[in-house]
Motif scaffolding. Structure first.
Motif, PDB file in Angstrom:
ATOM      1  N   LEU A 137      36.639  43.099  37.370  1.00 51.93           N
ATOM      2  CA  LEU A 137      35.976  43.118  38.669  1.00 51.93           C
ATOM      3  C   LEU A 137      34.730  44.018  38.650  1.00 51.93           C
ATOM      4  O   LEU A 137      33.680  43.670  39.203  1.00 51.93           O
ATOM      5  CB  LEU A 137      36.951  43.604  39.757  1.00 51.93           C
ATOM      6  CG  LEU A 137      38.038  42.632  40.201  1.00 51.93           C
ATOM      7  CD1 LEU A 137      38.990  43.328  41.174  1.00 51.93           C
ATOM      8  CD2 LEU A 137      37.408  41.417  40.864  1.00 51.93           C
ATOM      9  N   THR A 182      31.966  42.324  36.715  1.00 45.13           N
ATOM     10  CA  THR A 182      31.476  41.133  37.409  1.00 45.13           C
ATOM     11  C   THR A 182      30.603  41.497  38.607  1.00 45.13           C
ATOM     12  O   THR A 182      29.554  40.885  38.838  1.00 45.13           O
ATOM     13  CB  THR A 182      32.654  40.267  37.893  1.00 45.13           C
ATOM     14  OG1 THR A 182      33.463  39.916  36.771  1.00 45.13           O
ATOM     15  CG2 THR A 182      32.149  38.999  38.556  1.00 45.13           C
ATOM     16  N   THR A 183      31.025  42.486  39.379  1.00 51.47           N
ATOM     17  CA  THR A 183      30.270  42.866  40.581  1.00 51.47           C
ATOM     18  C   THR A 183      29.155  43.851  40.289  1.00 51.47           C
ATOM     19  O   THR A 183      28.290  44.092  41.134  1.00 51.47           O
ATOM     20  CB  THR A 183      31.207  43.492  41.628  1.00 51.47           C
ATOM     21  OG1 THR A 183      31.882  44.621  41.063  1.00 51.47           O
ATOM     22  CG2 THR A 183      32.223  42.469  42.116  1.00 51.47           C
ATOM     23  N   TRP A 223      31.517  50.215  35.749  1.00 52.09           N
ATOM     24  CA  TRP A 223      31.154  48.883  35.252  1.00 52.09           C
ATOM     25  C   TRP A 223      31.333  48.740  33.741  1.00 52.09           C
ATOM     26  O   TRP A 223      31.278  47.629  33.220  1.00 52.09           O
ATOM     27  CB  TRP A 223      29.712  48.567  35.635  1.00 52.09           C
ATOM     28  CG  TRP A 223      28.726  49.642  35.263  1.00 52.09           C
ATOM     29  CD1 TRP A 223      28.011  49.745  34.129  1.00 52.09           C
ATOM     30  CD2 TRP A 223      28.409  50.779  36.045  1.00 52.09           C
ATOM     31  NE1 TRP A 223      27.235  50.873  34.146  1.00 52.09           N
ATOM     32  CE2 TRP A 223      27.454  51.538  35.328  1.00 52.09           C
ATOM     33  CE3 TRP A 223      28.829  51.252  37.302  1.00 52.09           C
ATOM     34  CZ2 TRP A 223      26.922  52.735  35.813  1.00 52.09           C
ATOM     35  CZ3 TRP A 223      28.290  52.436  37.765  1.00 52.09           C
ATOM     36  CH2 TRP A 223      27.340  53.166  37.040  1.00 52.09           C
ATOM     37  N   CYS A 228      35.468  46.922  45.596  1.00 47.80           N
ATOM     38  CA  CYS A 228      34.405  46.918  44.582  1.00 47.80           C
ATOM     39  C   CYS A 228      33.064  47.240  45.238  1.00 47.80           C
ATOM     40  O   CYS A 228      32.866  46.993  46.433  1.00 47.80           O
ATOM     41  CB  CYS A 228      34.305  45.564  43.891  1.00 47.80           C
ATOM     42  SG  CYS A 228      35.701  45.171  42.839  1.00 47.80           S
ATOM     43  N   SER A 229      32.143  47.772  44.447  1.00 43.92           N
ATOM     44  CA  SER A 229      30.780  48.042  44.926  1.00 43.92           C
ATOM     45  C   SER A 229      29.766  47.472  43.935  1.00 43.92           C
ATOM     46  O   SER A 229      30.135  47.113  42.815  1.00 43.92           O
ATOM     47  CB  SER A 229      30.552  49.551  45.086  1.00 43.92           C
ATOM     48  OG  SER A 229      30.609  50.190  43.824  1.00 43.92           O
ATOM     49  N   ASN A 230      28.497  47.389  44.371  1.00 44.03           N
ATOM     50  CA  ASN A 230      27.433  46.821  43.527  1.00 44.03           C
ATOM     51  C   ASN A 230      26.490  47.904  43.031  1.00 44.03           C
ATOM     52  O   ASN A 230      25.266  47.727  43.004  1.00 44.03           O
ATOM     53  CB  ASN A 230      26.649  45.753  44.286  1.00 44.03           C
ATOM     54  CG  ASN A 230      25.908  46.321  45.481  1.00 44.03           C
ATOM     55  OD1 ASN A 230      26.205  47.432  45.928  1.00 44.03           O
ATOM     56  ND2 ASN A 230      24.948  45.573  45.996  1.00 44.03           N
ATOM     57  N   ARG A 287      24.021  46.939  40.204  1.00 37.87           N
ATOM     58  CA  ARG A 287      22.939  46.058  40.659  1.00 37.87           C
ATOM     59  C   ARG A 287      21.901  46.851  41.445  1.00 37.87           C
ATOM     60  O   ARG A 287      20.708  46.643  41.321  1.00 37.87           O
ATOM     61  CB  ARG A 287      23.491  44.933  41.535  1.00 37.87           C
ATOM     62  CG  ARG A 287      22.466  43.848  41.828  1.00 37.87           C
ATOM     63  CD  ARG A 287      23.021  42.795  42.741  1.00 37.87           C
ATOM     64  NE  ARG A 287      23.076  43.284  44.118  1.00 37.87           N
ATOM     65  CZ  ARG A 287      23.517  42.554  45.148  1.00 37.87           C
ATOM     66  NH1 ARG A 287      23.971  41.336  44.937  1.00 37.87           N
ATOM     67  NH2 ARG A 287      23.525  43.057  46.364  1.00 37.87           N
TER      68      ARG A 287
END
Length: 536
Positions: free
Chosen positions: A17, A20-21, A40, A90-92, A95
C-alpha cells in the motif's frame, strides 16, 4: 459473516500500500492507536507505534472511509478505511515530495524560460493567483504578485491549457498550463508584441492618425459597446458626430475610426474649430488663392478639405463654428466640392467628415446658434463617448498605463500604485476626464523620488484639497429684483474661474487643470468675460 481480520496478514500488505500510494501506510486499532507504520520503502517506523491517528479514529467511530491529511507530513493527503476492528490508512507523502521537487525545478528554470520564450513567465496556484513571475530579460517581477487571472483559474479548474490575452501586457497573448493540482505555469509573447508595436509605431509616424482602437484603454462595458459600434461603422462613408465631455478622447476615437477604415492609407486632417479665430477657420478649411487677403502666400494654399482628399477630416469642437461658416460647410457636405477663399474654381473632393462636440447641439439649434440642416448632415452616425465617471472601473487600468508611460520617459523606477492613491483617484469626479487623469499622473510621477510606488503625497494638491476648497468657496447671492438664468450661470462661472486662478496663482495651465478644461477653453472664457486683461 465474521468481522475478524488477521493482524499479521494486514501488516503484510502495508509495504504494498505504501509503495502504491507513494507515502506512509499504517494500521491502527479502533481507537486510532498506531499498531504498525511503514514508509514507501517498506521500512517499519517503530517510534510511531502507540501514537493516536485522529483520522483513523474518526473513521472507526463513523464506520466509514474518510479522506483527510497526514499527521506525519504537512499538506500531504491521506485516507482511512475501517477493516473490522482495525483501520488501514495511507498518505501520498512521496508524491507530494516529487511535486515539490518538480515545482522547485520549475521555479529555478522560470527566468531561463522567460528569456527563451521571449516573454513573461509565471507560476500560479489553483486559484489562478500569481506566485512568481519573471520578465523576458530574466529579472523577477514583483508588482503583480498576488493578482488573480481568470484564465489561469479556468486552466486549473478544467485541467486543460487555456490561451487568451495576456494579463499584464496589452496586446500580448498568453498560454496557461496546469502542471499539478496545486500549481500552473504560463508565459506570454511580450517581447515579440513590443517589437511589433515598435515597428507599428514607426509606420504610424508617417500618418497623421496615430491611434487605433487598441490604444483606447479600458474594459468597462459602456466603453466596450462604444468601441464596438465605432468599429462597426468605421468602413462606411457616412458622416459621424462624436459627443463627449472635454478630455474623454473624442479625437482618439476619430483617429481609430480612420485607421480601421479603407481610408487608413489616405490623409487624416484634424482642425479645431474652437482654437482658431473665425477669420482664419475659413481659409484653413477651404484654402485660399494668391492675393485673397493681406499676407496670403504666393500661389495660394490648400485647405483642410483639399489636404484630406481621399481620406478623413476631423472637425473638433464643431459647436464653436460661426453660423456664416456653417452655411459654407453645409454646401461642401452636400455638393462634395469646395471653392478656395478669393477663388472661383470648383474642386471636387472625396472626404469623410467626422465632427465632435462637448455641447448639446439641439440646445444650440434652439438658441439659433447652430444650423439644424447642418446637424442632420453631420449626425448620420452618432457616437457618445462615456465620461470617466461613467467607467470608474477603468481608472486603475488607465492609471497603470500612464505610470508605465511616464516611468519610461521620466526615468522613474516605479511600476505600482498605492491603495490609498487609488482610492483618491477613484473617488474624484474627473471633470477633465482621461486627459485630466493623464496630467495628474504625469504631475505625480515628477514628484517621485526613490519610492517604489505612487503614493498619495505625490498627487497634485488640487486633487486632494483643491476641488473641495473650490466648491466650498463659491457662494452665489441672488437678489429679489428678478432672476435671469443665463446671467446667473455666467456669474457663477466667472466666480469659479476667478477662484481657480487665485488657487493656481494665475498660472493658466494649472487653473485649467483645476477646472477640468483645456487651456484654450479657459482663454476663450476669459475673453468672453473680459477677464484676460485683469490677469496680465
Amino acid at each position: 459473516m465474521s468481522d475478524h481480520y488477521d493482524l499479521k496478514k494486514l501488516k503484510m500488505i502495508l509495504p504494498i500500500l505504501a509503495r502504491t500510494t507513494g507515502g506512509y501506510a499504517t494500521i491502527t486499532d479502533s481507537e486510532g492507536r498506531r499498531l504498525c507504520t511503514v514508509d514507501w520503502n517498506g521500512t517499519e517506523i517503530e517510534e510511531l507505534n502507540d501514537e493516536i491517528y485522529d483520522l483513523a479514529k474518526d473513521a472507526a467511530q463513523q464506520a466509514r472511509s474518510l479522506i483527510g491529511v497526514s499527521q506525519i507530513v504537512d499538506q500531504a493527503d491521506a485516507w482511512a478505511l475501517p477493516i473490522g476492528e482495525y483501520v488501514l490508512a495511507c498518505s501520498n507523502v512521496e508524491r507530494l515530495k516529487r511535486e515539490q521537487k518538480f515545482q522547485d525545478a520549475l521555479i529555478k528554470a522560470l527566468p531561463m524560460i522567460a528569456q527563451v520564450a521571449g516573454g513573461e513567465a509565471v507560476i500560479f496556484n489553483e486559484l489562478g493567483e500569481r506566485l512568481l513571475s519573471y520578465y523576458s530579460n530574466g529579472t523577477e517581477r514583483h508588482q503583480l504578485k498576488g493578482q488573480v487571472s481568470k484564465l489561469a483559474c479556468q486552466a486549473m479548474v478544467s485541467r486543460e491549457p487555456v490561451v487568451g490575452k495576456s494579463f499584464s501586457v496589452n496586446g500580448a497573448m498568453a498560454v496557461r498550463i496546469p502542471i499539478t493540482e496545486k500549481i500552473g505555469f504560463g508565459f506570454n509573447n511580450e517581447k515579440a508584441t513590443r517589437q511589433h508595436q515598435k515597428l507599428y509605431d514607426e509606420v504610424k509616424k508617417f500618418q497623421s492618425a496615430h491611434y487605433c482602437f487598441e490604444d483606447i484603454i479600458g474594459e468597462s462595458e459602456i466603453l466596450a459597446k462604444t468601441k464596438s459600434m465605432a468599429k462597426f461603422v468605421a468602413d462606411g462613408v457616412s458622416s459621424i458626430l462624436i459627443y463627449g465631455e472635454t478630455g474623454t478622447g473624442k479625437e482618439l476615437f476619430a483617429q481609430s475610426v480612420h485607421n480601421a477604415s479603407e481610408r487608413r492609407y489616405q490623409p487624416f486632417v484634424a482642425l479645431n474649430c474652437g482654437a482658431l479665430p473665425a477669420s482664419l477657420i475659413e481659409s484653413n478649411l477651404f484654402g485660399y488663392e494668391e492675393g485673397a487677403f493681406t499676407g496670403a502666400k504666393k500661389g495660394g494654399s490648400p485647405g483642410a478639405f483639399e489636404q484630406a482628399n481621399g481620406g478623413t477630416i476631423f472637425l473638433d469642437e464643431i459647436s464653436e463654428m460661426e453660423l456664416s461658416l456653417q452655411t459654407k460647410l453645409l454646401r461642401v457636405l452636400q455638393e462634395r466640392e469646395i471653392v478656395r477663399v478669393g477663388g472661383f474654381k470648383v474642386k471636387k473632393i472625396d472626404v469623410r467628415v467626422i465632427a465632435s462636440t462637448n455641447k448639446e447641439l439641439n440646445d444650440l439649434i434652439a438658441d439659433g446658434k447652430f444650423r439644424q440642416d447642418l446637424f442632420y448632415r453631420l449626425n448620420v452616425v452618432q457616437l457618445k463617448i462615456p465620461s470617466l465617471k461613467e467607467r470608474v472601473g477603468d481608472i486603475v487600468l488607465l492609471a497603470m498605463y500612464f505610470i508605465q508611460k511616464y516611468a519610461l520617459s521620466l526615468g522613474k523606477p516605479i511600476e505600482d500604485i498605492d491603495i490609498g492613491t487609488l482610492k483618491i483617484l477613484q473617488n474624484y469626479s474627473w471633470p477633465g476626464n482621461v486627459r485630466e487623469l493623464q496630467n495628474c499622473i504625469e504631475s505625480a510621477m515628477n514628484m517621485v523620488r526613490e519610492e517604489p510606488m505612487l503614493l498619495p503625497e505625490h498627487l497634485p494638491l488640487y486633487l486632494r484639497q483643491g476641488q473641495k476648497a473650490l466648491k466650498e468657496s463659491v457662494v452665489v447671492e441672488i437678489g429679489n429684483e428678478g432672476l435671469n438664468l443665463k446671467e446667473a450661470l455666467s456669474g457663477v462661472e466667472k466666480l469659479i474661474i476667478q477662484k481657480a486662478l487665485e488657487m493656481a496663482k494665475y498660472k493658466k495651465v494649472y487653473a485649467a487643470r483645476i477646472l477640468g478644461i483645456s487651456t484654450a477653453t479657459l482663454w476663450r472664457k476669459l475673453t468672453d468675460y473680459g477677464m484676460e486683461r485683469e490677469q496680465m
